[in-house]
Scaffold this active site. Structure first.
Site, PDB file in Angstrom:
ATOM      1  N   GLU A 178     -10.686   5.303  -6.166  1.00 50.49           N
ATOM      2  CA  GLU A 178     -11.053   3.904  -6.338  1.00 50.49           C
ATOM      3  C   GLU A 178     -11.382   3.645  -7.811  1.00 50.49           C
ATOM      4  O   GLU A 178     -11.690   4.569  -8.573  1.00 50.49           O
ATOM      5  CB  GLU A 178     -12.259   3.573  -5.456  1.00 50.49           C
ATOM      6  N   ARG A 212       0.875  -1.184   0.000  1.00 47.82           N
ATOM      7  CA  ARG A 212       0.000   0.000   0.000  1.00 47.82           C
ATOM      8  C   ARG A 212       0.901   1.219   0.000  1.00 47.82           C
ATOM      9  O   ARG A 212       1.705   1.406   0.913  1.00 47.82           O
ATOM     10  CB  ARG A 212      -0.914  -0.009   1.237  1.00 47.82           C
ATOM     11  N   ARG A 226      -1.591  -5.396   4.456  1.00 52.94           N
ATOM     12  CA  ARG A 226      -0.716  -4.877   3.410  1.00 52.94           C
ATOM     13  C   ARG A 226       0.486  -4.150   4.018  1.00 52.94           C
ATOM     14  O   ARG A 226       0.370  -3.498   5.062  1.00 52.94           O
ATOM     15  CB  ARG A 226      -1.483  -3.908   2.501  1.00 52.94           C
TER      16      ARG A 226
END
Length: 333
Positions: free
Chosen positions: A231, A223, A265
């Site tokens: 998004e 990330r 992540r």
């Protein structure tokens, strides 16, 4: 034809296999401008003819246009390496034709759908400070596959278990499964080999074939630290994913790891051939500075620069923040 153009014409001007991804010159949308310009320079060298339709974008005469293409052909031939991205091609055109009228240069760039001068960003040079506060460790990845890019701020990478840090933490059951898989493939027992590959994957690893060599590697989901990209279903979500894919595809990355998020992540900074990926995304207006989790002043500065230029998502007067968009979806609004 010069070697540079021979290479670029042969590798960039082949029609893409998927007709849905073709641009107006019959090549993939990602490199349509570069490919078309390379094609037209090649054509000019042979015929001394400039492309049809250019008159609709520029004001100068055909004689002047021919002069441009002669200069561009020479510049492209001498470039080492030749331009491969729209940004590189645009910079070559701007530099080569810097003494010509601005309107004509911009018209030529628009004809090939290359970035205009005001949209190009200058990235910082140099590598990160290895003593950065909060840095936990570094990862040096294998080449990244385009399919490993989930969106504009998340990338899956693989690190070879031959890496000193990885070799010390490699679970014995993973190494045993990898050895058994190698034997199964040698015996052409592919069903067993596939089952062992699944076991390896379930344990967070994978055997990748890179340049005809099988490499056992560990999987990491990264990330990008300090930014939040739109998004996929948001405006500019697709563009953000495409941009980061262009930056990392086929490249070995340097990842500076600082934390792990609630989804497991790795949170880190990504460098690709010396380019700080977060800087590029912010300056191109394809991500927000995620101030709630990162207060670095340079990230704030790069976002402000993109806002001022109204590039990317900042072309909209009031773009929706991705964290607010996610919150609304969670709450059913």
């Amino acid at each position: 034809m010069g070697n540079a153009l021979t290479f670029l014409y042969g590798h960039c001007c082949k029609p893409a296999g998927d007709s849905d991804s073709l641009g107006p010159h019959g090549v993939s949308a990602a490199n349509v401008g570069v490919s078309a310009l390379a094609h037209d320079l090649y054509h000019y060298e042979i015929t001394s003819q400039v492309p049809e339709g250019l008159d609709n974008h520029v004001k100068s005469s055909k004689k002047a246009q021919a002069n441009w293409y002669k200069k561009l052909y020479e510049a492209w031939r001498e470039a080492k390496p030749p331009p491969k991205t729209p940004e590189e091609a645009s910079r070559l055109v701007i530099q080569t034709l810097k003494r010509h009228q601005k309107a004509d240069v911009e018209g030529l760039l628009a004809f090939y759908d290359l970035p205009l001068p005001h949209t190009l960003v200058e990235l910082s040079a140099g590598l990160p400070n290895p003593r950065s506060e909060g840095l936990k460790f570094e990862l040096h990845t294998l080449p990244v596959d385009a399919k490993a890019v989930a969106d504009g701020d998340t990338v899956t990478v693989y690190v070879s278990t031959m890496d000193p840090r990885e070799s010390l933490s490699l679970p014995p059951e993973v190494q045993i499964a990898a050895d058994e898989r190698t034997r199964a493939r040698a015996e052409k027992d592919y069903a067993k080999a596939d089952a062992l590959q699944k076991k390896i994957v379930d344990l967070g690893y994978r055997v990748l074939n890179i340049e005809n060599e099988e490499i056992l590697c560990r999987k990491y989901r990264i990330r990008l630290r300090g930014i939040d990209a739109p998004e996929s279903s948001m405006p500019y979500g697709k563009e953000a994913k495409e941009e980061i894919t262009k930056l990392v595809q086929g490249k070995c990355l340097r990842v500076l790891v600082y934390d792990k998020d609630r989804y497991g992540r790795i949170v880190g900074d990504i460098y690709c051939n010396g380019t700080f990926v977060q800087e590029s995304m912010l300056k191109k207006g394809l991500a927000w500075h995620y101030k709630a989790y990162d207060q670095r002043p340079e990230l704030e500065k790069w976002e402000k620069e993109a806002r001022a230029k109204r590039v990317g998502l900042w072309a909209s007067s009031n773009p929706e923040m991705p964290w607010e968009w996610r919150k609304d979806r969670r709450e059913g609004r």
